[in-house]
Design a protein around this motif. Structure first.
Motif, short mmCIF file in Angstrom:
data_model
loop_
_atom_site.label_atom_id
_atom_site.label_comp_id
_atom_site.label_asym_id
_atom_site.label_seq_id
_atom_site.Cartn_x
_atom_site.Cartn_y
_atom_site.Cartn_z
N ARG A 100 20.42 13.10 45.53
CA ARG A 100 20.44 12.91 47.00
C ARG A 100 21.81 12.24 47.11
O ARG A 100 22.61 12.69 47.98
N LEU A 101 22.14 11.10 46.15
CA LEU A 101 23.52 10.59 46.35
C LEU A 101 24.52 11.41 46.16
O LEU A 101 25.60 11.31 46.60
N GLU A 102 24.65 12.39 44.96
CA GLU A 102 25.52 13.42 44.76
C GLU A 102 25.69 14.18 45.84
O GLU A 102 26.69 14.46 46.30
N ALA A 103 24.76 14.68 46.43
CA ALA A 103 24.85 15.77 47.61
C ALA A 103 25.50 14.93 48.99
O ALA A 103 26.42 15.41 49.36
N MET A 104 25.26 13.73 48.99
CA MET A 104 25.72 12.83 50.24
C MET A 104 27.26 12.64 49.93
O MET A 104 27.98 12.85 50.81
N GLY A 105 27.45 12.32 48.52
CA GLY A 105 29.00 12.21 48.22
C GLY A 105 29.70 13.26 48.36
O GLY A 105 30.90 13.04 48.98
N ALA A 106 29.32 14.44 47.94
CA ALA A 106 29.80 15.59 48.19
C ALA A 106 30.30 15.90 49.55
O ALA A 106 31.49 16.29 49.80
N GLU A 107 29.26 15.87 50.27
CA GLU A 107 29.55 15.84 52.00
C GLU A 107 30.64 14.95 52.50
O GLU A 107 31.54 15.50 53.24
N LEU A 108 30.44 13.76 52.12
CA LEU A 108 31.30 12.89 52.70
C LEU A 108 32.77 12.94 52.34
O LEU A 108 33.82 12.75 53.15
N LEU A 109 32.57 13.52 51.00
CA LEU A 109 34.11 13.55 50.47
C LEU A 109 34.71 15.10 50.61
O LEU A 109 35.76 15.31 50.22
N GLY A 110 33.98 15.87 50.97
CA GLY A 110 34.44 17.17 51.47
C GLY A 110 34.65 18.13 50.56
O GLY A 110 35.69 18.98 50.30
N HIS A 111 33.68 18.05 49.38
CA HIS A 111 33.94 18.87 48.07
C HIS A 111 32.46 19.63 48.11
O HIS A 111 31.61 19.23 48.59
N GLU A 112 32.54 20.75 47.21
CA GLU A 112 31.01 21.41 46.92
C GLU A 112 30.21 20.60 46.12
O GLU A 112 28.92 20.66 46.36
N ALA A 113 30.55 19.71 45.26
CA ALA A 113 29.84 18.91 44.41
C ALA A 113 30.39 17.65 44.16
O ALA A 113 31.59 17.22 44.23
N ALA A 114 29.32 16.73 43.50
CA ALA A 114 29.81 15.29 42.96
C ALA A 114 29.00 14.91 41.89
O ALA A 114 27.86 15.64 41.52
N LEU A 115 29.61 13.91 41.17
CA LEU A 115 28.70 13.34 40.07
C LEU A 115 28.83 12.00 39.90
O LEU A 115 29.84 11.43 40.10
N PHE A 116 27.64 11.54 39.61
CA PHE A 116 27.68 9.90 39.72
C PHE A 116 27.78 9.57 38.53
O PHE A 116 27.08 9.97 37.24
#
Length: 342
Positions: free
Chosen positions: A37-53
């Motif tokens: 959930r955090l990685e999906a939230m981060g990706a959306e806030l940062l305007g990218h397809e994906a994120a890694l914690f």
């Protein structure tokens, strides 16, 4: 009063409650729902397809530059950038990436600073792979990169086949001060980071954002570096709470830092620059060594960080009460009042 760094933030009772109630699983197996959930939230806030914690901003930068620069190529950055001053030479040691630097005007980078440094040729000259921008600039008194400057640099990189890495350790501070969204900056970078501790108040962790393909690669490299973790949802829950509750409150830290600087200036106008854009205050110590000023401040209950032979730093953050920060400015001002500024 301990103003050495905003890394001294501690989880609030509400954040601790969120951590205690977190739904967890094994993240190495991709089974921790709170991390997801955090990685999906981060990706959306940062305007990218994906994120890694990941565990830290330094690891996020290490992975971000590894994604965009091959061994034997160089990354351009400010001479005071965190990646060259405070990450233990890891990019060269672990990933074979060299760096070259430009000198900016008080930490504010312009495209004109970068263009002369770029090397497009191969052969016996090191080729430039990427440009790195830090926002805000830790070692430049929390200086903000103006959005127009940043977008001009992003356009230049896109037009010339260069990658762009954004070190967003304090990106939220910059965006609150400017009234912009995180993605206004981060979406234009090939790789971007956002620290969840410091002013946002989480106990640990940083997000790295990029394309799905890049994040899949980074996840493997994170494991190679020993950065895989198991029931990390307990930590991810703190990050989620921080993103949902602690971004707008960064303005309180900026106000406190500015008030601290005003108190110092009252006694020693020469010691602090005219503008304090975010939560970091760099103070000149004049004819006294920084170590001496730090000792005198500590004797009065104020802890500061040495930033140079005659430079010290104070940082406002969550948990440092406004009244205490102001009083700390009075203490430091009284120490510097009779110091020769030369």
């Amino acid at each position: 009063m301990d103003l050495r760094s905003d890394t001294l933030t501690k989880p609030t009772p509400e954040m601790r409650q969120a951590m205690a109630m977190a739904d967890v699983g094994d993240d190495v197996f991709g089974e921790d729902p709170t991390v997801a959930r955090l990685e999906a939230m981060g990706a959306e806030l940062l305007g990218h397809e994906a994120a890694l914690f990941v565990v830290s901003g330094s690891m996020a930068n290490l992975l971000g530059l590894w994604l965009i620069a091959e061994p034997g190529m160089d990354v351009l950055c400010d001479e005071r950038a965190h990646i060259v001053r405070a990450e233990m030479g890891a990019h060269a040691l672990l990933h074979g990436i060299t760096t070259r630097t430009w000198t900016s005007d008080a930490g504010v980078t312009r495209l004109e600073d970068i263009e002369p440094k770029v090397s497009f040729t191969g052969g016996y000259l090191v080729k430039t792979a990427a440009v790195e921008i830090e926002n805000t600039m830790n070692f430049h008194s929390g200086a903000i990169q103006p959005l127009d400057n940043y977008l001009a640099i992003a356009d230049y990189c896109a037009d010339n086949g260069l990658k762009l890495h954004l070190d967003g350790a304090r990106l939220a501070n910059a965006c609150v001060a400017l009234g912009t969204n995180l993605a206004d900056f981060s979406s234009r970078a090939t790789t971007a980071t956002l620290c969840l501790s410091k002013g946002l108040g989480a106990p640990v962790g940083t997000l790295l954002a990029s394309s799905r393909e890049n994040i899949a690669r980074a996840r493997i490299q994170r494991k190679r570096l020993g950065g895989g973790w198991r029931q990390a949802g307990i930590l991810a829950a703190a990050g989620i709470y921080a993103l949902e509750n602690n971004i707008d409150r960064l303005a309180d830290d900026h106000r406190a830092a500015s008030a601290f600087a005003d108190q110092v200036r009252t006694c020693a106008p020469w010691a602090v620059s005219a503008e304090i854009p975010t939560n970091i205050v760099i103070i000149q110590t004049g004819s006294c060594l920084a170590d001496e000023i730090i000792l005198q401040a500590a004797a009065q209950g104020l802890m500061l960080t040495k930033m140079g032979e005659r430079l010290v730093r104070a940082v406002a953050y969550l948990g440092a009460r406004y009244e205490d920060v102001v009083e700390s400015g009075k203490i430091l001002g009284s120490i510097l009042k009779d110091v020769d500024p030369s």
